[in-house]
Design an enzyme around this catalytic site. Structure first.
Site, mmCIF file in Angstrom:
data_model
loop_
_atom_site.group_PDB
_atom_site.id
_atom_site.type_symbol
_atom_site.label_atom_id
_atom_site.label_comp_id
_atom_site.label_asym_id
_atom_site.label_seq_id
_atom_site.Cartn_x
_atom_site.Cartn_y
_atom_site.Cartn_z
ATOM 1 N N HIS A 249 67.374 20.546 26.907
ATOM 2 C CA HIS A 249 66.987 21.037 28.227
ATOM 3 C C HIS A 249 67.762 20.324 29.334
ATOM 4 C CE1 HIS A 249 64.117 23.073 30.893
ATOM 5 N NE2 HIS A 249 64.289 22.033 31.667
ATOM 6 N N HIS A 321 61.365 29.407 31.966
ATOM 7 C CA HIS A 321 60.193 28.604 31.634
ATOM 8 C C HIS A 321 59.468 29.325 30.511
ATOM 9 C CE1 HIS A 321 57.269 25.477 33.384
ATOM 10 N NE2 HIS A 321 58.385 24.894 33.064
#
Lengths: 1036, 281
Positions: A249, A321
């Site tokens: 990430h 997300h």
């Protein structure tokens, strides 16, 4: 003493929550004749509170006596439990006090947040109570449900699966029995270390997995070596810091890593794949522009920044997300939009968010999963396109374990984005929704934010000696391990492992931070800013101090409640926090500014020129890491990637009939001249297919006009309900200059060839922008790759293939990428009824978002037909490209040629279209995408409340003849339909020299869409029926 | 006095203050945006202003109820200051959340011995609604609405359904001439739009006083407000609260159909601000 205040709808007032509950329970097949009543309430704790005080709180603060009534008592008192008397004796959730009965059989369910979960309302209630002179110790909000007409077992399912989310909420069945609120416990310091120096590889990987570090073996070995060299073991916080900094990430190590790629053109070695494709395209475009380069800051800051006016630059960032949204759709989407807005606030010295975008991918809300015994393996699912089915609604019981129903995911996500964006006062102006069965366990939630920033505030640089200041929300246990969690595949167990990965947003806190941040920026009170996103303080401080060094005192961070360990404080992803680098002489002014607007600001450390990251908890040093090792020490990831080009297959009927009950007109394909063909029916079906259907239900829940700059809205036309190609806004209210926002995506094309999918997505995003008037020479684009597990060479190969298209098309169009993000491992695993492990990988999903500019917004064009008699032109080349089309989808067809892009022709077409729009020659313009010409014409007609008579027999292609089906429904790229006034026809045509252009008919007063080919009727439909087909599908 | 000073009040969560200030400036006023904390510190400074505007947004997150916390703050700390402000012949306007706040003070529809007399509650649709509406205006004494018969403006709210406590209260407010703005049916464009049957899946709520039930169907009346009320003024005509956003229609390109209709000489929303500013001319 624990008191309870229940707030019920007043007499004669509807119980909306109960109605909704009954409808949802019915929709999901949980209960057919649920009768329900609901209340919201508060638990109030305080040793000195008496009944009179509680009554005062209820009547003066918490309840609205015009429409509500309050019932108070100590927790457990009978009057609080017996309110099922409002349950009606008939009807779905309808509440009618006249026929109310007291039903002793009713079930009571109370839902409250788990201890430690953010509860903004209770915080506000505490502050407001103080204004009344009441000072409770704590508030907690609760929701109560009474229902009857269901069994005990059904009640339990309802409570656990529908009323509450286990990740953040707890459910009590029956009367509440609590004597105090749990507020956390004090933390007792204990330094923890983890032995790694003597671990073998197997043990290292066990540690990586069980410690939720999610690092790979080479990385774990590097860590082991680092500590062997230091001659000590790592502390827990050091390991967490390394895992977070090296996470997929935060470091994008796969795509920025070494990749050996092979396809039909041979082999290619990448040292850094992203750098050599997407970044390289931007560099080349900038070099070619030379002094006219309008990029300001690309791929370096939180967001890409380009020039807008002499005074302002504009920034754009799109994030995903996905994993949090799969577990808790509302909270995940809520913090998704909140997070990307903070990215914009943390760009340069702080940009002002001016609009948001949202793109969602869900399983079809009416999804029917495969029957038992009909399971498919990973390879089947990865290779075979599974068209959207339109079967009856899926019952909850048949979902794989751990999966939320797509309807619930969709509602939750829409509401999560809505509540954050609306509350922040940022218009949500553009978006899209795509449906595919493969998003069942792993929905995608892309949230974008655009910001406006003064030119001289577009860069930042923390200085040695600057104070590290935390601003905004307090730190809690929410969102622990979000950064590393997104490196993991979702499984049916994820909810239990990663409950803490779900964050809860508080938009008003972020709005307050924004207000002071912009003021502080304009007063020059800080040198650098960044947001606390994934990885929390660890990521924010680590990034800002990378080139200096930092010392942080974790005990100084303000906490939501007691009991957090030093490591939890460091990696918490609690929302609404920013980190500033502030020189000591500016601190007093910043502190006082924050105080004046109720924003908390705290010095938690200093950027010390040590080259080290040193963390303390009171007098204990808990971490001491070399910044260079942290940021540059990660071993490169080396991966193989392969793409196998599939041979072109004829368009044909899907063989085994995955779906039944559809009356497929086989002869329509086998014999295109057959008379059975019914193109009007095809058109109605495409208009009603969920990808194309009106998203009005979502759009009207999003404030798209706050800030006052709205020019072209998401819905346009005579009744404000036609689908706009792009949004236009005027961010500087005293100027006429506009920003144009659009997007392009087509996961269905990726099943054929990700190259053409990516090229088509770029073309679509750019043509949407151009269709409303954007200057094609000033469009910036963003890439968001959401892919499956890229450790599989085929999956990574399809991604590299898409990136190669990005390079080619970006350069050919002169459209630079300025920012991007990837999210890998979007797969969901579970064990089916037979105990077999099943994995569903999402289709390759590349979202391209475009940000264009226009000099004068009054030149903008909308897509609705304006006046009867005007001419209609088709611009661009129509080819026989029905592969992956919506025509194929609704007719159960597979194979065919997927749409391709001719980039040089595209560039010329966009420039010519812009010229014609700037010259004021275009009354309406609409891009051709899903459903091709027929859908575009239908949308323009019903949006304008006018009909059209078209003859598509005049459409020519270089290849010679082309059938009526591709003329109507092919999804060939770079095409527009334009409405032109009769008097302007000649000047209009002049703009398109060398570009395919066909006059195809006129706008008519008669409200029918009639499409012919050489005089033979193909489609004839009333525009109201077309509109109804388009609107009915998602009219929720 | 030629240029009145306008105080745009903001609180944590207010988010329409910038464009509202812009609208007042376009109308010729001198607008300043003030945080509630600053006003609470020195309430007497309000005396320097001629117009007070409580802007839209989500003050304090609308926690507990829309406008509740800011309304309580005003009620507890600024009631006298604002009463004096109004008695001095000055103007107060609350837009959207500002309307919700004003209703929680005694400035628009004062509470009586039985408690509050009116409120704005959850839309009948159960969720936030952002859309353009047509409004019928009966200005009466209301300074802000003089000379206006109809308007088109956007609404954007989740809690905008105007409800009075009972029929007596309703008629008292009506007889005082306080009901100045109502939602009106969508114009007949020759289209089958605004067909309420298609749009309204929810059962019609039971209403004990049918006489004041809404007559304009959803979505033209976007929230189900009693008697289709979108805005009310106080007895003096100098205080106005309304759900629609006049600050969002002060430039022709803000209109949803500006690309297909002839431009209007003065945008509907701007006229509201001009009326306020010109009152002090």
């Amino acid at each position: 003493m624990l008191w309870e205040i229940d707030i019920h709808p007043g007499e004669g007032e509807p119980d909306r929550a109960a109605e909704r509950l009954a409808h949802t329970a019915h929709d999901l097949g949980l209960a057919d004749s649920l009768q329900a009543a609901t209340a919201r309430g508060y638990l109030v704790q305080g040793a000195t509170l008496d009944r009179a005080t509680i009554e005062k709180l209820a009547s003066e603060l918490l309840a609205d006596s015009v429409v509500e009534r309050a019932i108070i008592g100590r927790v457990g008192e009978p009057q609080l439990n017996d309110c099922g008397l409002r349950i009606a004796d008939r009807g779905l959730g309808s509440v009618n006090p006249q026929s109310a009965i007291r039903n002793p059989q009713s079930h009571l369910v109370t839902v409250l947040l788990k201890p430690g979960v953010m509860d903004p309302v209770s915080q506000s209630a505490l502050t407001a109570a103080a204004d009344l002179g009441v000072h409770p110790e704590a508030f907690a909000t609760i929701r109560k449900y009474w229902f009857s007409g269901v069994s005990d077992a059904q009640a339990k399912t309802l409570g656990e699966r529908l009323l509450a989310n286990d990740a953040i909420e707890q459910v009590y069945f029956g009367p509440l029995a609590l004597d105090r609120l749990e507020l956390g416990h004090p933390y007792k310091f204990e330094l923890r270390t983890t032995a790694v120096r003597d671990l073998d590889d197997v043990a290292l990987m066990r540690l990586s997995r069980e410690g939720q570090l999610y690092l790979q073996l080479a990385e774990m070995q590097t860590v082991r070596q680092y500590y062997r060299d230091l001659g000590r073991e790592p502390t827990d916080i050091e390991l967490e810091t390394i895992a977070q900094t090296w996470s997929e990430h935060c470091s994008h190590k796969t795509l920025a890593g070494r990749i050996a790629y092979r396809d039909e053109n041979g082999e290619r070695q990448f040292g850094n794949m992203l750098k050599e494709t997407i970044f390289a395209a931007t560099q080349k475009i900038r070099a070619d522009l030379g002094p006219n380069d309008w990029c300001v800051s690309v791929f370096e800051d939180n967001a890409g920044v380009v020039r807008f006016t002499d005074e302002f630059n504009i920034a754009f960032k799109v994030e995903t997300h996905n994993h949090p949204s799969a577990l808790e759709p509302y909270g995940g989407a809520n913090t998704g939009i909140g997070g990307v807005i903070r990215d914009i606030m943390g760009t340069g010295l702080g940009a002002k968010p001016i609009c948001s975008t949202d793109v969602f991918c869900f399983a079809p809300p009416e999804l029917q999963t495969r029957r038992q015994g009909d399971t498919e393996t990973r390879s089947d699912l990865a290779s075979a396109p599974l068209p959207v089915s339109l079967s009856p609604c899926l019952p909850v019981s048949s979902l794989p374990p751990g999966v939320l129903h797509p309807r619930r995911v969709m509602r939750g996500v829409v509401e999560g984005v809505r509540d954050y964006g609306n509350r922040m006062g940022i218009p949500t102006v553009n978006g899209a929704v795509y449906f595919d069965e493969r998003y069942l366990g792993n929905p995608l939630v892309y949230c974008g934010s655009v910001g406006l920033i003064p030119c001289d505030k577009s860069h930042k640089c923390a200085q040695p000696g600057d104070l590290i200041v935390a601003v905004g929300g307090r730190t809690g246990r929410d969102g622990i391990h979000g950064a590393t969690f997104s490196s993991a595949e979702l499984t049916s167990q994820s909810e239990h492992i990663s409950g803490g990965a779900v964050q809860i947003g508080n938009a008003i806190e972020e709005k307050k931070v924004l207000d002071v941040l912009l003021t502080a920026r304009d007063r020059g009170l800080f040198n650098a800013v960044t947001d606390c996103g994934a990885g929390g303080f660890s990521s924010a401080v680590g990034e800002m101090g990378e080139k200096i060094g930092a010392e942080v005192h974790l005990d100084r961070a303000p906490l939501k409640y007691e009991g957090l360990s030093y490591t939890e404080i460091w990696i918490s992803e609690a929302q609404e926090r920013m980190v500033l680098a502030v020189s000591e002489n500016h601190w007093p002014e910043l502190e006082s500014l924050c105080r004046s607007e109720n924003v908390e600001a705290t010095v938690i450390g200093q950027f010390v020129p040590s080259g080290r990251l040193q963390l303390y908890y009171h007098e204990h040093r808990v971490a001491d890491l070399d910044m260079h090792f942290l940021h540059k020490g990660r071993p490169p990831v080396v991966r193989n990637a392969v793409f196998e080009k599939r041979p072109l297959e004829q368009l044909r009927i899907a063989e085994c009939g995955l779906r039944t009950g559809r009356n497929v007109q086989q002869s329509a394909i086998r014999n295109p001249q057959s008379e059975i063909r019914n193109f009007t029916r095809d058109l109605l079906r495409i208009l009603g297919s969920p990808n194309v259907a009106s998203k009005e239900w979502i759009i009207h829940q999003y404030d798209h006009e706050v800030q006052g700059g709205s020019v072209v809205k998401p819905l346009v036309g005579i009744a404000n309900d036609g689908p706009s190609d792009a949004a236009v806004l005027r961010p500087v209210l005293h100027s006429r200059r506009g920003i144009v926002i659009s997007c392009g995506m087509n996961p269905r094309y990726g099943d054929f060839d990700p190259y053409h999918m990516a090229a088509s997505a770029i073309d679509e995003a750019v043509r949407n922008c151009v269709a409303v008037g954007a200057d094609p020479a000033r469009i910036a684009i963003l890439d968001n790759f959401c892919w499956g597990d890229c450790e599989r060479p085929e999956t990574l190969g399809s991604l590299v293939r898409a990136a190669l298209a990005c390079y080619d098309v970006s350069i050919a169009l002169g459209t630079p990428f300025i920012s991007g993000k990837d999210s890998l491992n979007n797969e969901f695993s579970y064990h089916d009824a037979a105990g077999q492990r099943q994995t569903i990988a999402i289709p390759p999903s590349l979202l391209i978002s475009a940000m264009g500019q226009i000099d004068d917004v009054s030149k903008c064009v909308t897509m609705d037909f304006k006046r009867s008699g005007n001419s209609i032109y088709l611009i661009g080349e129509t080819r026989d490209e029905l592969g992956g089309s919506h025509y194929a989808l609704v007719n159960d067809l597979v194979g065919g040629q997927v749409p391709t892009v001719n980039p040089q022709l595209a560039r010329n077409t966009f420039a010519a279209m812009h010229g014609a729009i700037q010259a004021g020659l275009v009354r309406a313009c609409h891009d051709l995408s899903e459903g091709g010409l027929a859908v575009a014409a239908a949308e323009m007609a019903f949006a304008g409340g006018l009909g059209a008579r078209l003859d598509i027999g005049t459409i020519r292609t270089p290849a010679g003849s082309i059938g009526d089906i591709p003329r109507l429904f092919s999804e060939s790229n770079t095409r527009f339909l334009c409405e032109v006034e009769a008097g302007s026809a000649e000047s209009f045509e002049k703009h398109f020299e060398g570009i395919p252009i066909a006059y195809i008919g006129r706008v008519s007063d008669e409200p029918r869409l009639k499409i012919m080919s050489g005089g033979i009727g193909l489609i004839d439909a009333n525009i109201f029926d077309l509109k109804e087909a388009w609107q009915a599908t998602l009219r929720w | 006095m030629t240029q009145p000073r306008v105080l745009i009040l903001r609180a944590p969560g207010t988010n329409c203050d910038v464009e509202t200030a812009h609208a007042f400036e376009l109308a010729g006023g001198a607008a300043e945006r003030w945080h509630i904390n600053r006003v609470l510190e020195e309430p007497r400074l309000l005396g320097d202003f001629q117009i007070l505007c409580i802007a839209g947004g989500f003050s304090y997150g609308d926690d507990i109820a829309a406008g509740r916390i800011l309304g309580n703050q005003i009620q507890h700390h600024l009631a006298e200051t604002l009463a004096t402000f109004r008695e001095a012949g000055k103007l107060i306007i609350g837009i959207c959340n500002g309307f919700q706040v004003l209703l929680k003070t005694n400035l628009l529809a004062a509470a009586d011995a039985h408690g509050p007399t009116a409120t704005l509650t959850l839309n009948d649709s159960g969720h936030f609604e952002a859309r353009w509406v047509r409004l019928a205006v009966e200005p009466g004494k209301c300074i802000f609405l003089q000379g206006i018969q109809e308007m088109e403006l956007p609404v954007a709210h989740g809690e905008g359904k105007f409800v009075t406590r009972d029929e007596t209260t309703f008629h008292r407010l009506a007889n005082n001439g306080q009901f100045v703005i109502r939602y009106s049916p969508i114009a007949d464009c020759g289209l089958r739009i605004a067909d309420s049957n298609q749009h309204s899946p929810l059962p019609t709520p039971h209403s004990p006083f049918a006489a004041i039930s809404p007559t304009v169907p959803y979505p033209a009346n976007p929230n189900g407000a009693q008697s289709d009320l979108a805005g009310i003024c106080d007895e003096s005509g100098r205080v106005l609260g309304l759900m629609p956003h006049p600050e969002r229609f002060v430039d022709w390109t803000q209109h949803p159909r500006w690309t297909r209709e002839p431009a209007r000489p003065a945008c509907d929303g701007l006229r509201v601000f001009q009326n306020a500013v010109q009152y002090f001319a």
